[in-house]
Design a protein around this motif. Structure first.
Motif, short mmCIF file in Angstrom:
data_model
loop_
_atom_site.label_atom_id
_atom_site.label_comp_id
_atom_site.label_asym_id
_atom_site.label_seq_id
_atom_site.Cartn_x
_atom_site.Cartn_y
_atom_site.Cartn_z
N ILE A 1 -44.23 59.98 28.80
CA ILE A 1 -43.56 61.26 28.53
C ILE A 1 -42.69 61.64 29.73
O ILE A 1 -41.53 62.05 29.58
CB ILE A 1 -44.59 62.39 28.25
N ALA A 2 -43.23 61.47 30.93
CA ALA A 2 -42.49 61.84 32.14
C ALA A 2 -41.21 61.01 32.27
O ALA A 2 -40.16 61.53 32.65
CB ALA A 2 -43.37 61.66 33.38
N ARG A 3 -41.29 59.74 31.94
CA ARG A 3 -40.10 58.88 32.01
C ARG A 3 -39.02 59.41 31.07
O ARG A 3 -37.86 59.58 31.46
CB ARG A 3 -40.47 57.44 31.63
N ILE A 4 -39.43 59.71 29.83
CA ILE A 4 -38.46 60.16 28.84
C ILE A 4 -37.90 61.53 29.20
O ILE A 4 -36.69 61.77 29.12
CB ILE A 4 -39.12 60.18 27.44
N VAL A 5 -38.78 62.43 29.63
CA VAL A 5 -38.34 63.80 29.93
C VAL A 5 -37.47 63.82 31.19
O VAL A 5 -36.40 64.45 31.23
CB VAL A 5 -39.55 64.74 30.07
N GLY A 6 -37.90 63.11 32.22
CA GLY A 6 -37.16 63.13 33.49
C GLY A 6 -35.78 62.52 33.34
O GLY A 6 -34.77 63.11 33.77
N THR A 7 -35.71 61.35 32.73
CA THR A 7 -34.42 60.68 32.58
C THR A 7 -33.49 61.50 31.68
O THR A 7 -32.30 61.66 31.97
CB THR A 7 -34.61 59.27 31.96
N GLY A 8 -34.07 62.03 30.60
CA GLY A 8 -33.27 62.83 29.68
C GLY A 8 -32.72 64.08 30.35
O GLY A 8 -31.58 64.48 30.11
N ALA A 9 -33.53 64.69 31.23
CA ALA A 9 -33.11 65.94 31.87
C ALA A 9 -31.87 65.71 32.73
O ALA A 9 -30.94 66.52 32.74
CB ALA A 9 -34.25 66.51 32.71
N VAL A 10 -31.85 64.60 33.45
CA VAL A 10 -30.70 64.29 34.31
C VAL A 10 -29.44 64.12 33.46
O VAL A 10 -28.37 64.65 33.76
CB VAL A 10 -30.96 63.01 35.14
N LYS A 11 -29.57 63.38 32.36
CA LYS A 11 -28.40 63.15 31.51
C LYS A 11 -27.92 64.44 30.86
O LYS A 11 -26.73 64.72 30.81
CB LYS A 11 -28.75 62.16 30.39
N TYR A 12 -28.89 65.21 30.35
CA TYR A 12 -28.50 66.42 29.62
C TYR A 12 -27.80 67.42 30.55
O TYR A 12 -26.80 68.03 30.18
CB TYR A 12 -29.72 67.07 28.98
N GLN A 13 -28.32 67.56 31.75
CA GLN A 13 -27.69 68.47 32.71
C GLN A 13 -26.23 68.06 32.94
O GLN A 13 -25.36 68.89 33.15
CB GLN A 13 -28.43 68.42 34.05
N ASP A 14 -26.00 66.76 32.84
CA ASP A 14 -24.66 66.25 33.08
C ASP A 14 -23.74 66.45 31.87
O ASP A 14 -22.54 66.65 32.02
CB ASP A 14 -24.76 64.75 33.39
N LEU A 15 -24.33 66.36 30.68
CA LEU A 15 -23.50 66.42 29.46
C LEU A 15 -23.25 67.85 28.99
O LEU A 15 -22.32 68.09 28.23
CB LEU A 15 -24.18 65.61 28.34
N LEU A 16 -24.08 68.78 29.43
CA LEU A 16 -23.99 70.15 28.92
C LEU A 16 -22.75 70.92 29.38
O LEU A 16 -22.13 71.61 28.59
CB LEU A 16 -25.28 70.91 29.29
N PRO A 17 -22.37 70.86 30.67
CA PRO A 17 -21.18 71.64 31.03
C PRO A 17 -19.91 71.01 30.45
O PRO A 17 -19.90 69.82 30.17
CB PRO A 17 -21.15 71.56 32.57
N ASN A 18 -18.90 71.84 30.27
CA ASN A 18 -17.57 71.31 29.97
C ASN A 18 -17.29 70.19 30.99
O ASN A 18 -17.45 70.40 32.18
CB ASN A 18 -16.61 72.48 30.12
#
Ligand code: ARG
Length: 614
Positions: free
Chosen positions: A459-476
């Protein structure tokens, strides 16, 4: 990964009829109606889109106002005539489907607002669920996506997350819509740095250090030689000679160079593996070496490039206004030349030369309709020049292919300066991902201590990696953003852990509820506003993906998913699922299943996995 276990069985749609989403169905008929009233109108501009204010309807067409102006008609009268033609066509067709109970209203200066009946909405969602809530593109395109493209012998750092996450997401979305996508990692595996690297390798290589951490050792060698070259011109000259030998095919230097690439590629592969990113091709800059002399000759012979102070360069052809001309800069109150070098005075070739050869190769090999370069905004001047030169050099090829620089901004630290480690170094991507997973692990350990450690680790692998990507994709993508561990890992707000959590919650309800007979839901009337709002939002998934693809903006998908999770929460709070009487229970259970499916599919297109539990 995309279709989670425990979701309701998908209903069988007749495969011969591709499912169209409501906006497309309404649009088709509306275009016919427009042509009946205005036989000369061009119908492609007639679009049906979600109503900006849901109070006024579910869908809206704004195009009649413009058409009325062109035809010198009163827009509201035109809207009335089109609406009447629509009703007649609909009555004549004898089929109702999504239009059963449809209401059309003329609003404001000549908008047409469409409101679907709740049964029709449900029915449209049931149809759409069979095709993942999206429509395949009517005219599939071949699109080359150039992304990630790190340089050999250097560590991948935090900045590389941007091109990698954006490019990967855009490729996935385009593919999901049925386009033919070719991904190419244009590695920086050639260039002047190899002169210094080879000198360093020959003089100072520590074999054991190379084995332990090859990239750190290569970086050390480079820094050493760079400093040596600055202090001592003879060393710089030596580097130049090694480079010339490499370019001339010296076997020893070639072997060293190949070894450096192999070591770097192993590092890249490990990171791409962790990020779940793959490429169709990794041709790299060196692949184009044999073409470079020919490119320059061709440019010179066509009068596009010329000699200048021993080098060969492309200058402005003065066909553009100075302000838009990439080959001019405004300096000291006047316009000055800002040429693009294609051959240096020492005979070496430039970044632009390689990109021209690459462009030529891609068009010749894949005949794409579009090429996307996902590269940071600082390279905007390079791409403006590149595209201009290519247009002058190969006008026919250029006319067939849309070339787009998909730029993006920087990642900043709390202080508003580029994100660095505490000691001021660039942050290595591998370490960043380690830390993300570690921090996620702490949260999972706190929240779910009862789970076995391997499950918590996963779970930590999926959540941690996803969080980094999402933070990057969310802003314009063009904005800089501030890197924040706390924000990206928060379980509330517009974050990937929140979306992942909502997804597991919805799946859990579905698993507890058991199988649903989806076919039996036809004709059921959803009555709760929260149910209706969720149904409507599900129908906008395909349109959202289309705008992501058209504007190359993954943030649209992030926001869509966040809104979906919001609609789902409101629905779940106001509508009991498992305790409801039939057929409401089945309807609500199906809604949970559809939400889970779209959430995990959407996250999947962002390159983010959804864990089974959280
Ligand atoms: N390797 C380059 C860099 O790190 C990026 C390459 C982008 N792609 C291209 N076709 N120029 O700056």
């Amino acid at each position: 990964m995309l279709l989670p276990a425990g979701c309701p069985p998908t209903i069988a749609a007749s495969p011969s009829v591709p499912t169209l989403l409501p906006h497309s169905l309404l649009e088709q008929r509306l275009r016919q109606a427009v042509l009946q009233v205005l036989p000369d109108a061009r119908p492609d501009g007639v679009k049906v889109r979600p109503c900006p204010d849901p109070k006024h309807g579910d869908y809206q067409c704004a195009a009649l106002i413009g058409l009325a102006k062109e035809a010198r008609k009163n827009p509201r009268e035109l809207a009335a005539a089109v609406s009447a033609a629509y009703a007649a066509l609909r009555a004549g067709s004898g089929e109702e489907g999504v239009e059963a109970g449809l209401q059309i209203e003329i609003a404001g200066p000549g908008f047409l607002n469409f409101r679907l009946a709740p049964e029709a909405l449900l029915s449209a969602v049931l149809d759409a669920s069979a095709s993942r809530f999206l429509e395949p593109a009517a005219a599939p395109r071949t699109v080359v996506v150039d992304f990630s493209s790190p340089n050999v012998a250097k560590p991948m750092h935090v900045g590389h997350i941007r091109s990698t996450a954006l490019g990967d997401c855009l490729s996935r979305v385009l593919r999901a819509l049925g386009h033919r996508v070719i991904t190419d990692n244009h590695l920086g595996d050639w260039g002047t740095q190899f002169g210094k690297l080879i000198v360093g390798w020959k003089r100072h290589l520590h074999r054991d250090a190379l084995e332990r951490d090859p990239i750190a050792e290569l970086e050390r060698l480079y820094k050493l030689e760079n400093a040596a070259g600055e202090a001592d011109p003879a060393r710089l000259d030596q580097a130049r000679q090694e480079l010339v030998a490499l370019q001339a095919g010296d076997p020893e230097n070639l072997a060293i160079w190949r070894e450096m690439i192999r070591l770097s590629q192993a590092q890249f592969d490990a990171l791409y593996g962790r990020l779940g990113v793959t490429f169709d091709h990794t041709l790299g800059e060196s692949f184009y070496n044999p073409q470079l002399p020919g490119v320059v000759e061709s440019l010179v012979s066509r009068g596009i490039a010329r000699e200048s102070e021993g080098a060969v360069a492309v200058f402005s052809d003065h066909t553009l206004p100075a302000k838009e001309d990439p080959f001019l800069v405004h300096r000291d109150g006047a316009w000055a030349d800002d040429p693009a070098l294609v051959r240096k005075s020492d005979g070496g070739f430039n970044y632009t030369t390689t990109d021209l050869a690459t462009l030529e190769y891609r068009i010749r090999t894949w005949a794409p309709e579009e090429i996307l370069y996902v590269v940071d905004d600082r390279q905007a001047p390079h791409f403006r020049k590149l595209f201009q030169i290519f247009r002058r050099w190969q006008p026919e090829a250029e006319a067939r292919t849309v070339l787009r620089h998909i730029g993006f901004g920087k990642i900043l630290g709390d202080d508003g300066k580029p994100f660095k480690t505490r000691s001021g170094d660039t942050v290595r991507l591998a370490e960043l991902l380690d830390e993300a997973v570690e921090r996620a692990r702490k949260l999972v350990d706190e929240k779910r201590p009862e789970l076995p450690p391997e499950t918590r680790g996963e779970i930590a692998r999926i959540v941690g990696t996803g969080a980094v990507k999402y933070q990057d994709l969310l802003p314009n993508r063009q904005s800089d953003y501030i890197f924040s561990w706390d924000k990206m890992l928060a379980l509330t707000g517009n974050t990937s852990p929140y979306l992942q959590y909502q997804c597991t919650r919805a799946r859990k309800v579905v698993a507890d509820g058991g199988a649903v007979d989806i076919a039996a839901l036809r004709g059921v009337t959803p009555t709760e506003p929260a149910e209706v709002a969720l149904l409507k939002h599900l129908l906008l998934y395909g349109l959202t993906l289309e705008s992501v693809a058209a504007e190359c903006r993954p943030n649209y998908l992030c926001n869509y998913l966040y809104d979906l999770a919001g609609h789902y929460s409101r629905f779940y709070e106001s509508c009991p699922v498992l305790k409801a009487p039939e057929p409401v229970r089945s309807l609500r259970l199906a809604l949970c299943g559809f939400t889970a499916r779209v959430l995990s599919h959407g996250l999947g297109l962002l390159g983010i996995e959804s864990p089974e539990l959280m």
